[in-house]
Design an enzyme around this catalytic site. Structure first.
Site, PDB file in Angstrom:
ATOM      1  N   HIS A  56      -1.408   4.514  -7.447  1.00 16.38           N
ATOM      2  CA  HIS A  56      -2.076   5.096  -6.285  1.00 16.38           C
ATOM      3  C   HIS A  56      -1.528   6.506  -6.022  1.00 16.38           C
ATOM      4  CE1 HIS A  56      -2.366   0.735  -5.961  1.00 16.38           C
ATOM      5  NE2 HIS A  56      -3.415   0.897  -5.181  1.00 16.38           N
ATOM      6  N   HIS A  96       1.789   0.550  -1.715  1.00 14.44           N
ATOM      7  CA  HIS A  96       1.092   1.037  -2.909  1.00 14.44           C
ATOM      8  C   HIS A  96       1.392   2.515  -3.165  1.00 14.44           C
ATOM      9  CE1 HIS A  96      -1.648   1.628   0.551  1.00 14.44           C
ATOM     10  NE2 HIS A  96      -1.933   2.765  -0.036  1.00 14.44           N
ATOM     11  N   GLY A 144       4.698  -4.877  -0.695  1.00 10.49           N
ATOM     12  CA  GLY A 144       3.406  -4.880  -1.366  1.00 10.49           C
ATOM     13  C   GLY A 144       2.281  -5.173  -0.393  1.00 10.49           C
ATOM     14  N   PRO A 145       2.266  -6.362   0.206  1.00  9.14           N
ATOM     15  CA  PRO A 145       1.192  -6.694   1.147  1.00  9.14           C
ATOM     16  C   PRO A 145       1.215  -5.782   2.367  1.00  9.14           C
ATOM     17  CG  PRO A 145       2.349  -8.673   0.422  1.00  9.14           C
ATOM     18  CD  PRO A 145       3.145  -7.504  -0.054  1.00  9.14           C
ATOM     19  N   ASN A 215      -5.616   9.182   7.357  1.00 11.75           N
ATOM     20  CA  ASN A 215      -6.374   9.982   6.393  1.00 11.75           C
ATOM     21  C   ASN A 215      -7.853   9.600   6.313  1.00 11.75           C
ATOM     22  OD1 ASN A 215      -6.588   7.681   4.661  1.00 11.75           O
ATOM     23  ND2 ASN A 215      -4.621   8.170   3.715  1.00 11.75           N
ATOM     24  N   ILE A 217      -9.445   7.246   5.043  1.00 12.24           N
ATOM     25  CA  ILE A 217      -9.965   6.674   3.796  1.00 12.24           C
ATOM     26  C   ILE A 217      -9.228   5.382   3.473  1.00 12.24           C
ATOM     27  CG2 ILE A 217     -10.228   7.003   1.300  1.00 12.24           C
ATOM     28  CD1 ILE A 217     -12.090   8.773   2.865  1.00 12.24           C
ATOM     29  N   HIS A 290      -7.699   7.036  -4.193  1.00 14.98           N
ATOM     30  CA  HIS A 290      -6.800   6.056  -3.576  1.00 14.98           C
ATOM     31  C   HIS A 290      -6.020   5.266  -4.623  1.00 14.98           C
ATOM     32  CE1 HIS A 290      -5.531   2.882  -0.686  1.00 14.98           C
ATOM     33  NE2 HIS A 290      -5.635   2.116  -1.764  1.00 14.98           N
ATOM     34  N   GLU A 434       3.853 -16.123  14.975  1.00 14.58           N
ATOM     35  CA  GLU A 434       4.583 -16.720  13.850  1.00 14.58           C
ATOM     36  C   GLU A 434       4.833 -15.706  12.739  1.00 14.58           C
ATOM     37  OE1 GLU A 434       2.468 -19.799  16.118  1.00 14.58           O
ATOM     38  OE2 GLU A 434       1.708 -18.092  14.956  1.00 14.58           O
TER      39      GLU A 434
END
Length: 681
Positions: A56, A96, A144-145, A215, A217, A290, A434
């Site tokens: 990315h 990313h 990551g997530p 941004n 996007i 991206h 949670e």
């Protein structure tokens, strides 16, 4: 100066001219060094995905000015001592964009060579496709997530405020670091970001600065497709300070001014920084930049526009290298000064210094387990075992969500509340959050000096799964506690057992709960999920805390007169199996009851011990589990049966996890199976 007036990529000064100007941190008067640094970060951020043929480049190109302001002018860090306790923490929530972080770590002198950047996303590279704390020095957590990083930042900020409240003294400011996080539109859309930022506002956490890369996007296209809310107003409603930088592409001075002001705020701060994704690329401000590497032609023109050699990748001008190296050296010196201050602190505050040093090394006091001795008769809603632990272990800091019973009992009160009025407290009211609770605890563990825990009802445990999984991936000692064990959520046990580096304990009674907690404390690089028995569950015959710490053991052995079968059980089914054993014994059928609260921990025991428990002959094989035994082995658990076959041949249940097994029914099934098996032979 770009830092004070703004500027564009085309205004870069030649390397020789930049080198002749001040090599210091050009903040007020300024020189071209800041523009040169940003250009270098942008090129490195774009070149890594191209070298790795995936990645990315858009976010690194857009976020480079923010990263430069943080690493080049604001943050305290020590490349030689990357775990310095009072370092500023940087969390790249939009993970990313990791090429941006790798560029900064290399430039500032961490153990990350230019060749590592060239190996971006290659097997065994120190520069994986998303930041991983166990692979890359200087990376704090796995991000990551989307949304997880900003939630981890919540825990890091709580950790900083708690340690400051507990250990800072006049003339000894041991903890005053800041937590910085860059995040994007995707993070802002994730529910975990809402949960965690709402709580951060409620706690009025100082020292937490989030730079929002606005941004417009996403990977799908314009944010107008799915995300049109006013993020600033949202965070103001949370109780955050907010500010905006309208030109985050070239007005480096505006970014610096905003960050400086945010650092001094008494509440968490959101800085909305307007940027152009893929700044400098021919595909700038489009979704095409991206998540796909730049073409060779695009990369060439980008280098040229930033004053770099068109055909020379991974080029770092000498002036840029010297500037960032100087920042790293400054941090190394600050780390050494902190070490000396800690020594001097110990002269006046010996007890506190000893406790803090022990905590930072991850050690626990010898004999702490004695706190369990008078609390193992019955499982209680207030979990006196956990409260007793908290009295012995000051590093045990965490909290409960609304679905969990209040922590503490009349005889063993819970730890004091941690809130905006008392950061020295140790129990956080997470509310119905949670996911934020689990991610916050990961942040506490990542800070160092903490053994965090959080509690919720098992029925709600799945809401936190993303953060639970990342605690396993990141190798953090977190205790995830699920109360009110029950069959409607039985599939969660299989999910936990399928997750690498995650230990699940399903104890049968308070004795085994104590064993589970002790095992969790001893597990320095692995989180533990403890599923508590229902409140009121009585102590069972034959259970043992020390044996439970080994994951499995013989709770009740064969009677003298017969050895017919083995029944393995977990959790509440242990009591049922013990009753079934008595019924079978009356009919001359002798069975051994094995309690197996943790598959993962049991599988780590020596082979001789495992074979002894399961009464199996020694046999070499590739898998850790032993081969089928000469005696029939049954498995009893109110859960999805996935995986039981590694220990047993027959599952006592209907396979749905919803059947309530009575002792009478269980004894009948075992007896009928043995009878039919004998007839078949």
């Amino acid at each position: 100066s770009p830092l004070s007036r703004g500027g564009t990529a085309s205004r870069l000064m030649p390397e020789a001219r930049a080198r002749s100007r001040s090599r210091g941190r050009a903040v007020a008067g300024g020189s071209g060094i800041d523009a040169a640094c940003v250009a270098t970060v942008r090129c490195l951020g774009a070149e890594q995905p191209t070298a790795g043929k995936s990645g990315h480049p858009g976010a690194p190109l857009g976020c480079a000015p923010m990263a430069h302001v943080l690493w080049g002018h604001m943050m305290r860090f020590s490349p030689k001592e990357p775990k310095w306790p009072n370092r500023d923490r940087f969390i790249l929530s939009n993970g990313h964009a990791c090429a941006l972080q790798y560029a900064m770590l290399h430039l500032t002198g961490y153990d990350l060579a230019l060749s590592d950047l060239e190996a971006f996303r290659k097997l065994h590279s120190k520069c994986p496709g998303h930041p991983e704390n166990f692979m890359t020095p200087g990376v704090e957590v796995c991000t990551g997530p989307l949304g997880q990083g900003i939630a981890n930042a919540l825990g890091l900020a709580i950790a900083r405020s708690h340690l400051a409240a507990r250990y800072n003294r006049p003339d000894f400011t041991l903890f005053d670091n800041s937590i910085y996080s860059i995040c994007g539109d995707g993070c802002m859309m994730e529910g975990i970001a809402s949960e965690s930022c709402s709580l951060a506002g409620k706690l009025s956490l100082p020292g937490l600065v989030v730079l929002y890369d606005d941004n417009e996007i996403t990977i799908d296209g314009s944010t107008d497709l799915a995300f049109t809310e006013d993020v600033t107003q949202r965070f103001e409603a949370y109780g955050w300070e907010t500010a905006a930088v309208e030109d985050g592409d070239t007005n480096f001075g505006a970014i610096l001014s905003a960050v400086r002001k945010a650092k001094g705020n008494a509440r968490p701060t959101l800085l909305k920084v307007k940027t152009t994704i893929g700044f400098g690329s021919v595909k700038a401000h489009t979704a095409a930049v991206h998540g796909a590497p730049l073409t060779a032609d695009d990369l060439q023109q980008l280098r040229k526009s930033f004053g770099h050699p068109e055909d020379k990748g991974f080029y770092v001008p000498k002036s840029v290298s010297e500037f960032y190296t100087g920042r790293g050296v400054e941090g190394d010196k600050a780390s050494k000064r902190w070490d000396k201050m800690l020594e001097q602190y110990g002269v006046s505050f010996a007890t506190e210094q000893a406790e803090l040093s022990r905590r930072l090394h991850g050690d626990v006091p010898a004999g702490w387990e004695a706190c369990f001795e008078s609390h193992m008769d019955t499982v209680q809603e207030g979990d006196p075992l956990l409260s007793a632990m908290a009295q012995k272990l000051p590093e045990l800091v965490g909290g409960s969500v609304s679905s969990a019973p209040p922590l503490g009992t009349a005889t063993v009160p819970g730890p004091p509340t941690l809130d905006a009025q008392n950061f020295g407290g140790r129990h956080i009211s997470f509310g119905a959050r949670e996911h934020a609770a689990a991610a916050c605890c990961l942040g506490l563990a990542a800070y160092g000096g903490f053994i965090p825990y959080w509690r919720c009802a098992l029925a709600d445990f799945g809401n936190a799964w993303g953060a639970v999984r990342l605690s396993a991936l990141g190798q953090f000692r977190v205790i995830h506690i699920a109360t009110h064990d029950g069959t409607p959520t039985a599939e969660l046990l299989a999910l936990c057992r399928a997750t690498p580096n995650l230990a699940l304990f399903r104890p049968a009674d308070a004795v085994e709960v104590a064993g589970a907690y002790a095992a969790a404390i001893a597990s320095r690089k692995r989180p533990t999920v403890v599923v508590l028995p229902a409140p009121g569950s009585a102590r069972q015959r034959g259970t043992s805390m020390k044996a439970a710490e080994r994951g499995g053991y013989i709770a009740s052995d064969f009677p003298d007169h017969a050895q017919s079968a083995i029944i393995i059980a977990t959790g509440s089914e242990v009591a049922t199996c013990l009753s079934a054993q008595a019924l079978l014994g009356q009919e001359g059928v002798g069975v051994r009851i094995v309690s197996l609260p943790s598959w993962e921990v049991f599988d780590e025991q020596p082979e001789e011990y495992r074979l002894q428990v399961l009464e199996r002959p020694r046999h070499k094989q590739a898998h850790k589990s032993a081969p089928p035994p000469p005696l029939p082995v049954f498995y009893a658990e109110a859960a999805a049966p996935l995986g039981f076959e590694r220990y047993a041949g027959v599952y006592l249940g209907d396979g749905t996890g919803t059947e309530a097994l009575s002792a009478t029914a269980m004894a009948a099934r075992v007896k009928n199976f043995l009878k039919s098996s004998k007839a078949a032979h």
